[in-house]
Design a protein around this motif. Sequence first.
Motif, PDB file in Angstrom:
ATOM      1  N   GLN A  13       0.832  -1.197   0.000  1.00 24.41           N
ATOM      2  CA  GLN A  13       0.000   0.000   0.000  1.00 24.41           C
ATOM      3  C   GLN A  13       0.865   1.244   0.000  1.00 24.41           C
ATOM      4  OE1 GLN A  13      -2.704  -0.334   3.349  1.00 24.41           O
ATOM      5  NE2 GLN A  13      -4.267  -1.269   2.036  1.00 24.41           N
ATOM      6  N   ALA A  14       0.303   2.320  -0.494  1.00 19.45           N
ATOM      7  CA  ALA A  14       1.011   3.594  -0.479  1.00 19.45           C
ATOM      8  C   ALA A  14       1.447   3.915   0.947  1.00 19.45           C
ATOM      9  CB  ALA A  14       0.114   4.691  -1.025  1.00 19.45           C
ATOM     10  N   GLY A  15       2.684   4.414   1.046  1.00 21.49           N
ATOM     11  CA  GLY A  15       3.267   4.702   2.348  1.00 21.49           C
ATOM     12  C   GLY A  15       4.047   3.550   2.943  1.00 21.49           C
ATOM     13  N   GLY A  16       3.925   2.388   2.339  1.00 27.46           N
ATOM     14  CA  GLY A  16       4.623   1.213   2.839  1.00 27.46           C
ATOM     15  C   GLY A  16       6.053   1.116   2.354  1.00 27.46           C
ATOM     16  N   LYS A  87       4.949   5.288  -3.253  1.00 24.42           N
ATOM     17  CA  LYS A  87       3.837   5.982  -3.887  1.00 24.42           C
ATOM     18  C   LYS A  87       3.325   5.154  -5.061  1.00 24.42           C
ATOM     19  CE  LYS A  87       6.157  10.394  -2.984  1.00 24.42           C
ATOM     20  NZ  LYS A  87       6.690  11.633  -3.618  1.00 24.42           N
ATOM     21  N   PRO A  88       2.078   5.355  -5.455  1.00 23.04           N
ATOM     22  CA  PRO A  88       1.575   4.609  -6.621  1.00 23.04           C
ATOM     23  C   PRO A  88       2.438   4.814  -7.861  1.00 23.04           C
ATOM     24  CG  PRO A  88      -0.249   5.579  -5.434  1.00 23.04           C
ATOM     25  CD  PRO A  88       0.998   6.097  -4.779  1.00 23.04           C
ATOM     26  N   GLU A  89       3.036   5.982  -7.998  1.00 25.22           N
ATOM     27  CA  GLU A  89       3.881   6.235  -9.175  1.00 25.22           C
ATOM     28  C   GLU A  89       5.204   5.493  -9.140  1.00 25.22           C
ATOM     29  OE1 GLU A  89       2.429   8.503  -7.200  1.00 25.22           O
ATOM     30  OE2 GLU A  89       3.706  10.288  -6.926  1.00 25.22           O
ATOM     31  N   ASP A  90       5.494   4.809  -8.041  1.00 27.60           N
ATOM     32  CA  ASP A  90       6.678   3.953  -7.984  1.00 27.60           C
ATOM     33  C   ASP A  90       6.404   2.578  -8.590  1.00 27.60           C
ATOM     34  OD1 ASP A  90       7.283   5.299  -4.728  1.00 27.60           O
ATOM     35  OD2 ASP A  90       8.363   5.804  -6.573  1.00 27.60           O
ATOM     36  N   THR A 121      11.875  -7.445 -11.270  1.00 28.65           N
ATOM     37  CA  THR A 121      10.921  -7.844 -10.246  1.00 28.65           C
ATOM     38  C   THR A 121       9.835  -6.773 -10.154  1.00 28.65           C
ATOM     39  OG1 THR A 121      10.682  -8.557  -7.936  1.00 28.65           O
ATOM     40  CG2 THR A 121      12.250  -6.777  -8.350  1.00 28.65           C
ATOM     41  N   GLN A 122       8.596  -7.217 -10.087  1.00 27.80           N
ATOM     42  CA  GLN A 122       7.459  -6.297 -10.115  1.00 27.80           C
ATOM     43  C   GLN A 122       7.242  -5.674  -8.741  1.00 27.80           C
ATOM     44  OE1 GLN A 122       5.251  -5.431 -12.801  1.00 27.80           O
ATOM     45  NE2 GLN A 122       4.575  -3.886 -11.302  1.00 27.80           N
ATOM     46  N   VAL A 123       7.088  -4.358  -8.736  1.00 27.08           N
ATOM     47  CA  VAL A 123       6.691  -3.633  -7.539  1.00 27.08           C
ATOM     48  C   VAL A 123       5.390  -2.905  -7.863  1.00 27.08           C
ATOM     49  CG1 VAL A 123       7.249  -1.718  -5.992  1.00 27.08           C
ATOM     50  CG2 VAL A 123       9.029  -3.344  -6.662  1.00 27.08           C
ATOM     51  N   THR A 124       4.360  -3.176  -7.073  1.00 30.52           N
ATOM     52  CA  THR A 124       3.068  -2.543  -7.283  1.00 30.52           C
ATOM     53  C   THR A 124       2.657  -1.846  -6.000  1.00 30.52           C
ATOM     54  OG1 THR A 124       2.421  -4.262  -8.853  1.00 30.52           O
ATOM     55  CG2 THR A 124       0.670  -2.887  -7.931  1.00 30.52           C
ATOM     56  N   VAL A 125       2.375  -0.551  -6.113  1.00 28.29           N
ATOM     57  CA  VAL A 125       1.970   0.243  -4.965  1.00 28.29           C
ATOM     58  C   VAL A 125       0.525   0.666  -5.171  1.00 28.29           C
ATOM     59  CG1 VAL A 125       2.498   2.226  -3.511  1.00 28.29           C
ATOM     60  CG2 VAL A 125       4.342   1.067  -4.753  1.00 28.29           C
ATOM     61  N   SER A 126      -0.330   0.224  -4.273  1.00 23.33           N
ATOM     62  CA  SER A 126      -1.753   0.555  -4.393  1.00 23.33           C
ATOM     63  C   SER A 126      -2.071   1.820  -3.609  1.00 23.33           C
ATOM     64  CB  SER A 126      -2.603  -0.610  -3.886  1.00 23.33           C
ATOM     65  OG  SER A 126      -2.351  -0.823  -2.516  1.00 23.33           O
ATOM     66  N   SER A 127      -3.031   2.558  -4.106  1.00 26.33           N
ATOM     67  CA  SER A 127      -3.404   3.827  -3.451  1.00 26.33           C
ATOM     68  C   SER A 127      -4.492   3.619  -2.393  1.00 26.33           C
ATOM     69  CB  SER A 127      -3.884   4.820  -4.505  1.00 26.33           C
ATOM     70  OG  SER A 127      -4.951   4.272  -5.228  1.00 26.33           O
TER      71      SER A 127
END
Length: 127
Positions: A13-16, A87-90, A121-127
Amino acid sequence: QVQLVESGGGLVQAGGSLRLSCAASGRTSSTVAMGWFRQAPGKEREFVAAINWSGGSTYYADSVKGRFTISRDNAKNTVYLQMNSLKPEDTAVYYCALQSPRYGRVVGTTTRRYDYWGQGTQVTVSS
Protein backbone atom coordinates in the motif's frame (compact mmCIF):
# COMPACT_ATOMS: atom_id res chain seq x y z
CA GLN A 1 29.65 -13.66 -17.87
CA VAL A 2 27.63 -12.23 -15.03
CA GLN A 3 24.27 -13.34 -13.73
CA LEU A 4 21.99 -11.10 -11.70
CA VAL A 5 19.01 -12.37 -9.74
CA GLU A 6 16.56 -9.96 -8.14
CA SER A 7 14.10 -10.66 -5.37
CA GLY A 8 11.85 -8.79 -2.98
CA GLY A 9 9.20 -7.25 -5.19
CA GLY A 10 5.51 -7.41 -4.40
CA LEU A 11 2.33 -5.52 -3.67
CA VAL A 12 2.29 -2.83 -1.00
CA GLN A 13 0.00 0.00 0.00
CA ALA A 14 1.01 3.59 -0.48
CA GLY A 15 3.27 4.70 2.35
CA GLY A 16 4.62 1.21 2.84
CA SER A 17 8.10 -0.22 2.36
CA LEU A 18 9.81 -2.93 0.38
CA ARG A 19 13.40 -4.08 0.12
CA LEU A 20 14.77 -5.40 -3.14
CA SER A 21 17.85 -7.58 -3.35
CA CYS A 22 20.07 -8.44 -6.29
CA ALA A 23 22.68 -11.15 -6.09
CA ALA A 24 25.48 -11.15 -8.66
CA SER A 25 27.48 -14.20 -9.67
CA GLY A 26 30.10 -15.02 -12.27
CA ARG A 27 32.80 -12.56 -13.34
CA THR A 28 32.12 -9.81 -10.83
CA SER A 29 35.64 -8.99 -9.67
CA SER A 30 35.95 -5.85 -11.84
CA THR A 31 32.51 -4.41 -11.09
CA VAL A 32 32.48 -0.61 -11.25
CA ALA A 33 28.96 -0.06 -10.00
CA MET A 34 25.58 -1.63 -9.54
CA GLY A 35 22.35 0.13 -10.12
CA TRP A 36 18.60 -0.10 -10.06
CA PHE A 37 16.36 0.98 -12.89
CA ARG A 38 12.62 0.75 -13.32
CA GLN A 39 10.17 0.58 -16.17
CA ALA A 40 6.49 1.36 -15.93
CA PRO A 41 4.02 0.24 -18.63
CA GLY A 42 4.35 2.39 -21.73
CA LYS A 43 7.38 4.23 -20.41
CA GLU A 44 11.10 4.01 -20.97
CA ARG A 45 13.38 2.36 -18.46
CA GLU A 46 14.63 4.99 -16.03
CA PHE A 47 17.43 5.31 -13.54
CA VAL A 48 16.58 4.91 -9.86
CA ALA A 49 19.82 4.55 -7.92
CA ALA A 50 23.42 3.37 -8.23
CA ILE A 51 26.34 2.61 -5.96
CA ASN A 52 30.07 2.63 -6.61
CA TRP A 53 31.17 -0.90 -5.87
CA SER A 54 34.53 -0.08 -4.28
CA GLY A 55 33.99 3.30 -2.63
CA GLY A 56 30.32 3.06 -1.83
CA SER A 57 29.29 6.45 -3.22
CA THR A 58 25.59 6.54 -3.99
CA TYR A 59 23.50 8.28 -6.63
CA TYR A 60 19.75 8.75 -6.80
CA ALA A 61 17.09 9.98 -9.16
CA ASP A 62 15.41 13.10 -7.83
CA SER A 63 12.10 11.27 -7.68
CA VAL A 64 13.34 8.83 -5.04
CA LYS A 65 15.79 10.91 -3.00
CA GLY A 66 15.03 10.76 0.67
CA ARG A 67 12.78 7.72 0.25
CA PHE A 68 15.01 5.03 -1.30
CA THR A 69 18.40 3.83 -0.09
CA ILE A 70 20.83 1.74 -2.08
CA SER A 71 23.44 -0.32 -0.27
CA ARG A 72 25.79 -3.19 -0.97
CA ASP A 73 27.38 -6.20 0.64
CA ASN A 74 30.61 -6.82 -1.23
CA ALA A 75 31.23 -10.16 0.47
CA LYS A 76 27.88 -11.43 -0.79
CA ASN A 77 28.06 -9.63 -4.15
CA THR A 78 24.62 -8.30 -3.38
CA VAL A 79 23.04 -4.90 -3.78
CA TYR A 80 19.90 -3.79 -1.98
CA LEU A 81 17.28 -1.14 -2.55
CA GLN A 82 15.33 -0.13 0.52
CA MET A 83 12.18 1.65 -0.60
CA ASN A 84 10.20 3.63 1.96
CA SER A 85 7.19 5.92 1.69
CA LEU A 86 6.20 4.22 -1.52
CA LYS A 87 3.84 5.98 -3.89
CA PRO A 88 1.58 4.61 -6.62
CA GLU A 89 3.88 6.24 -9.18
CA ASP A 90 6.68 3.95 -7.98
CA THR A 91 4.82 1.03 -9.55
CA ALA A 92 7.07 -0.57 -12.15
CA VAL A 93 9.26 -3.52 -12.95
CA TYR A 94 12.55 -2.93 -11.15
CA TYR A 95 15.77 -4.11 -12.77
CA CYS A 96 19.16 -4.60 -11.23
CA ALA A 97 22.17 -3.83 -13.45
CA LEU A 98 25.93 -4.15 -13.27
CA GLN A 99 28.47 -1.78 -14.81
CA SER A 100 31.81 -3.23 -15.88
CA PRO A 101 34.93 -1.17 -16.74
CA ARG A 102 34.00 -1.40 -20.44
CA TYR A 103 32.31 2.01 -20.22
CA GLY A 104 34.77 3.61 -17.86
CA ARG A 105 34.90 3.96 -14.10
CA VAL A 106 32.45 6.79 -13.61
CA VAL A 107 29.22 5.48 -12.15
CA GLY A 108 26.56 5.54 -14.82
CA THR A 109 23.01 6.79 -14.56
CA THR A 110 21.85 5.69 -18.00
CA THR A 111 20.98 2.24 -19.27
CA ARG A 112 23.71 2.20 -21.90
CA ARG A 113 26.41 2.34 -19.23
CA TYR A 114 25.39 -1.02 -17.83
CA ASP A 115 26.43 -4.34 -19.31
CA TYR A 116 24.40 -6.89 -17.42
CA TRP A 117 20.77 -6.94 -16.35
CA GLY A 118 18.57 -9.01 -14.11
CA GLN A 119 15.20 -10.37 -15.12
CA GLY A 120 13.27 -7.73 -13.20
CA THR A 121 10.92 -7.84 -10.25
CA GLN A 122 7.46 -6.30 -10.12
CA VAL A 123 6.69 -3.63 -7.54
CA THR A 124 3.07 -2.54 -7.28
CA VAL A 125 1.97 0.24 -4.96
CA SER A 126 -1.75 0.55 -4.39
CA SER A 127 -3.40 3.83 -3.45
